[in-house]
Design an enzyme around this catalytic site. Structure first.
Site, mmCIF file in Angstrom:
data_model
loop_
_atom_site.group_PDB
_atom_site.id
_atom_site.type_symbol
_atom_site.label_atom_id
_atom_site.label_comp_id
_atom_site.label_asym_id
_atom_site.label_seq_id
_atom_site.Cartn_x
_atom_site.Cartn_y
_atom_site.Cartn_z
ATOM 1 N N THR A 132 11.993 29.344 -23.025
ATOM 2 C CA THR A 132 12.895 28.373 -22.400
ATOM 3 C C THR A 132 13.536 27.515 -23.489
ATOM 4 O O THR A 132 12.839 26.934 -24.314
ATOM 5 C CB THR A 132 12.104 27.499 -21.407
ATOM 6 O OG1 THR A 132 11.707 28.321 -20.311
ATOM 7 C CG2 THR A 132 12.936 26.336 -20.882
ATOM 8 N N HIS A 192 8.818 37.790 -13.764
ATOM 9 C CA HIS A 192 7.934 36.714 -14.241
ATOM 10 C C HIS A 192 6.895 36.404 -13.163
ATOM 11 O O HIS A 192 7.184 35.711 -12.190
ATOM 12 C CB HIS A 192 8.767 35.478 -14.554
ATOM 13 C CG HIS A 192 8.046 34.410 -15.331
ATOM 14 N ND1 HIS A 192 6.673 34.411 -15.507
ATOM 15 C CD2 HIS A 192 8.512 33.316 -15.990
ATOM 16 C CE1 HIS A 192 6.334 33.346 -16.232
ATOM 17 N NE2 HIS A 192 7.426 32.676 -16.533
ATOM 18 N N ASN A 250 2.165 32.220 -15.567
ATOM 19 C CA ASN A 250 2.337 30.800 -15.925
ATOM 20 C C ASN A 250 2.523 29.834 -14.763
ATOM 21 O O ASN A 250 3.156 28.784 -14.911
ATOM 22 C CB ASN A 250 3.511 30.653 -16.916
ATOM 23 C CG ASN A 250 3.186 31.332 -18.237
ATOM 24 O OD1 ASN A 250 2.019 31.610 -18.522
ATOM 25 N ND2 ASN A 250 4.193 31.615 -19.038
ATOM 26 N N TYR A 267 4.238 30.019 -11.968
ATOM 27 C CA TYR A 267 5.487 29.982 -11.197
ATOM 28 C C TYR A 267 5.301 30.763 -9.888
ATOM 29 O O TYR A 267 4.186 31.163 -9.551
ATOM 30 C CB TYR A 267 6.654 30.462 -12.077
ATOM 31 C CG TYR A 267 6.811 29.521 -13.253
ATOM 32 C CD1 TYR A 267 7.213 28.198 -13.044
ATOM 33 C CD2 TYR A 267 6.462 29.903 -14.545
ATOM 34 C CE1 TYR A 267 7.288 27.296 -14.097
ATOM 35 C CE2 TYR A 267 6.534 29.004 -15.599
ATOM 36 C CZ TYR A 267 6.952 27.690 -15.372
ATOM 37 O OH TYR A 267 7.008 26.796 -16.404
ATOM 38 N N ASN A 287 0.188 24.876 -15.651
ATOM 39 C CA ASN A 287 0.811 24.494 -14.381
ATOM 40 C C ASN A 287 -0.193 24.382 -13.235
ATOM 41 O O ASN A 287 0.097 24.718 -12.085
ATOM 42 C CB ASN A 287 1.955 25.454 -13.998
ATOM 43 C CG ASN A 287 3.264 25.083 -14.687
ATOM 44 O OD1 ASN A 287 3.516 23.910 -14.931
ATOM 45 N ND2 ASN A 287 4.073 26.067 -15.002
HETATM 46 C C1 PHB Z 1 8.918 26.070 -19.489
HETATM 47 O O1 PHB Z 1 10.126 25.943 -19.260
HETATM 48 O O2 PHB Z 1 8.212 25.147 -19.887
HETATM 49 C C2 PHB Z 1 8.304 27.362 -19.251
HETATM 50 C C3 PHB Z 1 9.062 28.360 -18.663
HETATM 51 C C4 PHB Z 1 8.506 29.585 -18.427
HETATM 52 C C5 PHB Z 1 7.185 29.812 -18.773
HETATM 53 C C6 PHB Z 1 6.429 28.836 -19.359
HETATM 54 C C7 PHB Z 1 7.000 27.595 -19.598
HETATM 55 O O3 PHB Z 1 6.655 30.991 -18.499
#
Ligand code: PHB
Length: 362
Positions: free
Chosen positions: A25, A174, A177, A179, A234
């Site tokens: 990112t 994705h 993490n 999401y 997260n």
């Molecule tokens: C972030 O934007 O902090 C971020 C995005 C995607 C990820 C991990 C962190 O997989």
């Protein structure tokens, strides 16, 4: 026995080495999610990677969770990605787009009509995100209805089709993490009692349906999936990561995808957590295709991972961010530019497209 610097065949794609660029990112897209004008330079500077995986990219307006991240759901976004892909191909590189929906890791101010973020369940994460006014706690999400789920799977299909239109070599789903997809997979964030939660098989279902939707558009070898087994970034957790992620791998094996990409350690958890080593070894053994590892690897660890057969390729994040010619530097044990955290997320060309190649030093 393979080396980190050997080519790798992925379906009909010939990748020139196993030093991949991890998704990163960078928050330099326009507010409307069109990638920034420097992105073509940034990515094409890194075309010596065996494969580039782009920064996480929203599949829909509701998939957004951070300020100035790009999308792949409008014609203008697709047109700009097309230029980026062309620049990477011109430089001899290969590039997959990472398809992203943040789920509950968002703030209402980032969403259309300032609505609540979507998630499997209305459980707020103890996590923060970045909006136009800086760091904020994420909003309490709304539990997705059956209609929301269908709509979101459709958004993944449409975004995958848009990535195809833009000329990408493939897409990475994705599912890591913390999401949206990971929120369905792991028990702490999924308290559903319908077909999408309650048992491991039901928690895995959303990912399966997303993969099926993406495969309506892409040939299986052009699709990768990224997971973070046992990941706690997260505010994630699972009652039984071994069971959950072995079912994920069994389910995905049936699709003969291009690759599985395993995040072994989030940036603040580098190196990989020792207690998960057994799980990672099991997943590597169970996975029938190309296996990519990520999380704090350097040259020596990356070389060992590939030569020992623990991985087929290694995705480098921060090192690739700071070293556009990373494969050359690793293979020759050249000096490495140090990444500058102050310019990771947002800003100008500084810390984005001005990290020098090694040759510029000699
Ligand atoms: C972030 O934007 O902090 C971020 C995005 C995607 C990820 C991990 C962190 O997989």
């Amino acid at each position: 026995m393979s080396s980190l610097y050997d080519p790798l065949t992925m379906g009909k794609l010939q990748l020139k080495n196993r030093v991949f660029m991890a998704p990163l990112t960078r928050n330099r897209a326009r507010p409307d999610g069109v990638p920034g004008s420097m992105a073509a330079v940034y990515y094409s500077q890194r075309a010596s990677a065996g494969l580039i995986v782009t920064e996480a990219t929203q599949i829909s307006p509701m998939g957004k969770g951070y300020v100035n991240t790009p999308g792949i759901h409008t014609d203008e976004q697709v047109a700009e990605w097309k230029k980026i892909v062309a620049a990477v191909h011109q430089a001899g590189g290969r590039i997959f787009l990472q398809l992203w929906h943040v789920g509950r890791i968002s703030h209402s101010s980032l969403l259309p009509g300032n609505v609540a973020p979507l998630a499997p369940s209305a459980i707020r994460a103890k996590s923060q995100t970045v909006t136009a006014s800086g760091f904020v706690d994420v909003s309490t999400p709304r539990a997705m209805t059956a209609t929301d789920i269908l709509q979101t799977i459709g958004d993944f299909r449409k975004a995958a089709a848009n990535a195809h239109l833009a000329g990408f070599d493939g897409v990475e789903i994705h599912a890591a993490n913390g999401y949206l997809i990971d929120q369905f997979l792991q028990s702490k964030s999924n308290a559903r009692t319908d077909d999408y939660g309650g048992t491991t098989a039901k928690r895995v279902r959303f990912l399966r349906e997303v993969v099926e939707a993406v495969l309506d558009v892409w040939e299986p070898t052009r699709v990768g999936v990224r997971i973070s087994p046992g990941g706690t970034f997260n505010d994630m957790d699972d009652e039984d990561p071994e069971q959950t992620f072995s079912q994920v791998v069994d389910m995905l094996n049936g699709f003969r995808l291009g690759y599985l990409h395993v995040v072994e350690a989030a940036p603040e958890e580098t190196p990989a957590r020792e207690q998960l080593t057994t799980l990672f070894k099991y997943l590597r053994g169970a996975w029938k295709g190309i296996y990519i590892v990520n999380g704090g690897y350097d040259a020596a660890r990356g070389e060992l991972a590939v030569s020992s057969g623990d991985a087929d390729a290694v995705a480098y994040g921060r090192l690739f961010l700071a070293n556009p010619d990373l494969p050359k530097r690793l293979s020759h044990r050249g000096p490495l530019n140090a990444p500058d955290p102050k310019t990771f997320y947002g800003g100008t060309a500084a810390g984005y497209i001005d990290y020098p190649d090694w040759s510029a030093h000699v």
